[in-house]
Design a protein around this motif. Sequence first.
Motif, PDB file in Angstrom:
ATOM      1  N   VAL A  55      -5.165  18.423  -4.677  1.00  0.00           N
ATOM      2  CA  VAL A  55      -6.030  18.582  -4.741  1.00  0.00           C
ATOM      3  C   VAL A  55      -6.098  20.305  -4.168  1.00  0.00           C
ATOM      4  CG1 VAL A  55      -6.656  16.340  -4.953  1.00  0.00           C
ATOM      5  CG2 VAL A  55      -6.858  17.707  -2.590  1.00  0.00           C
ATOM      6  N   ARG A  56      -5.593  20.849  -3.802  1.00  0.00           N
ATOM      7  CA  ARG A  56      -5.472  22.109  -2.646  1.00  0.00           C
ATOM      8  C   ARG A  56      -6.282  23.187  -3.321  1.00  0.00           C
ATOM      9  NH1 ARG A  56      -0.365  24.992  -0.771  1.00  0.00           N
ATOM     10  NH2 ARG A  56      -0.245  25.710  -2.695  1.00  0.00           N
ATOM     11  N   ASP A  57      -5.552  23.537  -4.911  1.00  0.00           N
ATOM     12  CA  ASP A  57      -6.604  24.110  -5.542  1.00  0.00           C
ATOM     13  C   ASP A  57      -8.374  23.785  -5.975  1.00  0.00           C
ATOM     14  OD1 ASP A  57      -3.831  25.757  -5.347  1.00  0.00           O
ATOM     15  OD2 ASP A  57      -3.140  25.028  -7.034  1.00  0.00           O
ATOM     16  N   THR A  58      -7.955  22.898  -5.282  1.00  0.00           N
ATOM     17  CA  THR A  58      -9.584  22.617  -5.861  1.00  0.00           C
ATOM     18  C   THR A  58     -10.857  22.460  -4.544  1.00  0.00           C
ATOM     19  OG1 THR A  58      -9.847  20.402  -5.855  1.00  0.00           O
ATOM     20  CG2 THR A  58      -9.167  20.968  -7.283  1.00  0.00           C
ATOM     21  N   LEU A  59     -10.124  22.577  -3.324  1.00  0.00           N
ATOM     22  CA  LEU A  59     -10.516  22.234  -2.222  1.00  0.00           C
ATOM     23  C   LEU A  59     -11.461  24.219  -1.696  1.00  0.00           C
ATOM     24  CD1 LEU A  59      -8.310  20.667  -0.097  1.00  0.00           C
ATOM     25  CD2 LEU A  59     -10.067  20.004  -1.430  1.00  0.00           C
ATOM     26  N   THR A  60     -11.873  24.298  -1.469  1.00  0.00           N
ATOM     27  CA  THR A  60     -12.764  25.552  -0.344  1.00  0.00           C
ATOM     28  C   THR A  60     -12.235  24.827   1.359  1.00  0.00           C
ATOM     29  OG1 THR A  60     -14.872  25.335  -1.237  1.00  0.00           O
ATOM     30  CG2 THR A  60     -14.260  26.727   0.315  1.00  0.00           C
ATOM     31  N   ALA A  61     -12.070  23.953   1.719  1.00  0.00           N
ATOM     32  CA  ALA A  61     -11.304  24.191   3.249  1.00  0.00           C
ATOM     33  C   ALA A  61     -11.268  22.806   3.073  1.00  0.00           C
ATOM     34  CB  ALA A  61     -12.256  23.894   4.237  1.00  0.00           C
ATOM     35  N   LEU A  62      -9.738  22.578   3.910  1.00  0.00           N
ATOM     36  CA  LEU A  62      -9.107  21.127   4.266  1.00  0.00           C
ATOM     37  C   LEU A  62      -9.540  21.430   5.701  1.00  0.00           C
ATOM     38  CD1 LEU A  62      -7.582  19.080   4.213  1.00  0.00           C
ATOM     39  CD2 LEU A  62      -5.713  20.580   4.760  1.00  0.00           C
ATOM     40  N   VAL A  63     -10.675  20.350   6.098  1.00  0.00           N
ATOM     41  CA  VAL A  63     -10.527  19.349   7.830  1.00  0.00           C
ATOM     42  C   VAL A  63      -8.912  18.815   8.124  1.00  0.00           C
ATOM     43  CG1 VAL A  63     -12.370  18.428   9.612  1.00  0.00           C
ATOM     44  CG2 VAL A  63     -12.657  20.516   7.510  1.00  0.00           C
ATOM     45  N   VAL A  64      -9.117  19.058   9.696  1.00  0.00           N
ATOM     46  CA  VAL A  64      -7.732  18.117   9.762  1.00  0.00           C
ATOM     47  C   VAL A  64      -8.854  17.968  11.003  1.00  0.00           C
ATOM     48  CG1 VAL A  64      -5.919  19.435   8.983  1.00  0.00           C
ATOM     49  CG2 VAL A  64      -6.699  19.718  10.363  1.00  0.00           C
ATOM     50  N   VAL A  65      -8.234  16.092  11.752  1.00  0.00           N
ATOM     51  CA  VAL A  65      -8.922  15.540  12.797  1.00  0.00           C
ATOM     52  C   VAL A  65      -7.898  14.935  13.810  1.00  0.00           C
ATOM     53  CG1 VAL A  65     -10.243  13.980  13.801  1.00  0.00           C
ATOM     54  CG2 VAL A  65     -11.082  15.500  11.690  1.00  0.00           C
ATOM     55  N   GLY A  66      -7.384  15.697  14.944  1.00  0.00           N
ATOM     56  CA  GLY A  66      -6.143  14.950  15.351  1.00  0.00           C
ATOM     57  C   GLY A  66      -5.813  16.154  16.724  1.00  0.00           C
ATOM     58  N   GLY A  67      -4.584  15.909  16.536  1.00  0.00           N
ATOM     59  CA  GLY A  67      -3.940  16.626  17.975  1.00  0.00           C
ATOM     60  C   GLY A  67      -2.872  18.083  16.986  1.00  0.00           C
ATOM     61  N   ASP A  68      -2.210  18.451  17.781  1.00  0.00           N
ATOM     62  CA  ASP A  68      -1.144  19.836  17.404  1.00  0.00           C
ATOM     63  C   ASP A  68      -0.497  19.853  16.458  1.00  0.00           C
ATOM     64  OD1 ASP A  68      -2.414  21.875  19.220  1.00  0.00           O
ATOM     65  OD2 ASP A  68      -1.004  21.167  21.108  1.00  0.00           O
ATOM     66  N   GLY A  69      -0.169  17.882  15.915  1.00  0.00           N
ATOM     67  CA  GLY A  69       1.173  18.003  15.032  1.00  0.00           C
ATOM     68  C   GLY A  69      -0.020  18.009  13.265  1.00  0.00           C
ATOM     69  N   VAL A  71      -2.566  19.502  13.686  1.00  0.00           N
ATOM     70  CA  VAL A  71      -3.339  20.985  12.721  1.00  0.00           C
ATOM     71  C   VAL A  71      -2.218  21.890  11.895  1.00  0.00           C
ATOM     72  CG1 VAL A  71      -4.155  22.680  13.758  1.00  0.00           C
ATOM     73  CG2 VAL A  71      -4.403  21.112  14.191  1.00  0.00           C
ATOM     74  N   SER A  72      -0.369  21.588  12.745  1.00  0.00           N
ATOM     75  CA  SER A  72       0.444  22.296  11.917  1.00  0.00           C
ATOM     76  C   SER A  72       0.745  21.495  10.258  1.00  0.00           C
ATOM     77  CB  SER A  72       1.715  21.945  12.595  1.00  0.00           C
ATOM     78  OG  SER A  72       1.590  23.081  14.267  1.00  0.00           O
ATOM     79  N   LEU A  73       0.122  20.095  10.599  1.00  0.00           N
ATOM     80  CA  LEU A  73       0.616  19.574   9.117  1.00  0.00           C
ATOM     81  C   LEU A  73      -0.638  20.054   7.859  1.00  0.00           C
ATOM     82  CD1 LEU A  73       1.126  17.450   7.080  1.00  0.00           C
ATOM     83  CD2 LEU A  73      -0.390  16.126   7.844  1.00  0.00           C
ATOM     84  N   SER A 142       9.304  24.669   8.455  1.00  0.00           N
ATOM     85  CA  SER A 142       7.751  24.289   8.354  1.00  0.00           C
ATOM     86  C   SER A 142       7.393  25.468   9.146  1.00  0.00           C
ATOM     87  CB  SER A 142       8.204  23.112   9.633  1.00  0.00           C
ATOM     88  OG  SER A 142       9.170  23.390  10.650  1.00  0.00           O
ATOM     89  N   LEU A 143       6.116  24.802   9.631  1.00  0.00           N
ATOM     90  CA  LEU A 143       5.257  25.973  10.054  1.00  0.00           C
ATOM     91  C   LEU A 143       4.898  25.499  11.324  1.00  0.00           C
ATOM     92  CD1 LEU A 143       3.153  27.336   7.061  1.00  0.00           C
ATOM     93  CD2 LEU A 143       4.952  28.416   7.702  1.00  0.00           C
ATOM     94  N   ALA A 144       3.952  26.437  12.437  1.00  0.00           N
ATOM     95  CA  ALA A 144       3.545  26.449  13.393  1.00  0.00           C
ATOM     96  C   ALA A 144       2.760  26.870  13.607  1.00  0.00           C
ATOM     97  CB  ALA A 144       4.547  26.167  14.475  1.00  0.00           C
TER      98      ALA A 144
END
Length: 312
Positions: A55-69, A71-73, A142-144
């Motif tokens: 669904v990425r192309d339909t989003l304005t933003a992606l909010v991640v809740v959690g730790g550094d891992g 966030v990397s995802l 992968s990204l960090a």
Amino acid sequence: MSRLRVGLLFNPTAALGTAHRVGRQVGNLLRLSGISVVDLSGSSAHVARARALEVRDTLTALVVVGGDGTVSLGAEVVAGTPVRLGVVPAGSGNDFARALGLPENSPAEATRVLLHALSRPVVTIDAIEITSASEHALPHRSLALGNVNLGFDALVNARANSASRGHAVRYSTAVLRELPSFRPLPYWIRIDDGERIDLDASLISLCNSGVFGGGMRMVPEARVDDGVLELVTLTGIGRTKLLRFFPRVFNGTHTSVDGFEVQPVRKVTVGLRDGRRLRAYADGEPRIELPITARVLPGAVRILADPGRSQP
């Protein structure tokens, strides 16, 4: 209906379930603000990534809740796209959030920061791309966003991840347990496609944010939006001096230690001369084994934050 559509992704197991509770709270706060929220969380990182990419192309933003891992995802999902990345810290370390000066232990305040940033001009930060440099390895990327650890710090990270205490306590305890058997490692390294260099080092880290280990500021002057990475090496010290080195990282006095060097780079390839197996760690998570190539991706991620808020 609001034109803003936000994907919400949280790790249900992060910080013993805290991220699950905080994620639901953040979702409710976003909906109360008139934003359309799509829950993308899954039973695993693989499932969550697949749902987010769908669904990425339909989003304005992606909010991640959690730790550094987590966030990397999120960074891997949105990098190179117009989708902006929001971070609500709810993990055990939260080093990337700390580097950006994001509110910790206050989901409501963190959500307010996200909502404010959504109405502001786009802010971009750099990412670190990690790929295998082995001729025999399968293609892997992968990204960090924070740091890539390639030495004693990677071994400590691996041991700390298996413990159940608070992140800073886990890391400090892991340092003490890993130290007795540690010897400097025989690396080969190539910087910005230059000549190969051989060196024996205790630490080799590639830093974007410069913060890891529950608040250690390995590179206090590091910036996530300057288009370069900081290559950290620590050479010529034994176990006793290495033991004394880590506490100094918390108060910033480690930069004067003999053998500690920092240099700006854009691309680094690192391997071990003796062929032993060592797994790189990035943003607290295990990645591929050495040899690896890591390079900066300038402005790859649109972040819902202001890097200038970070305080030493």
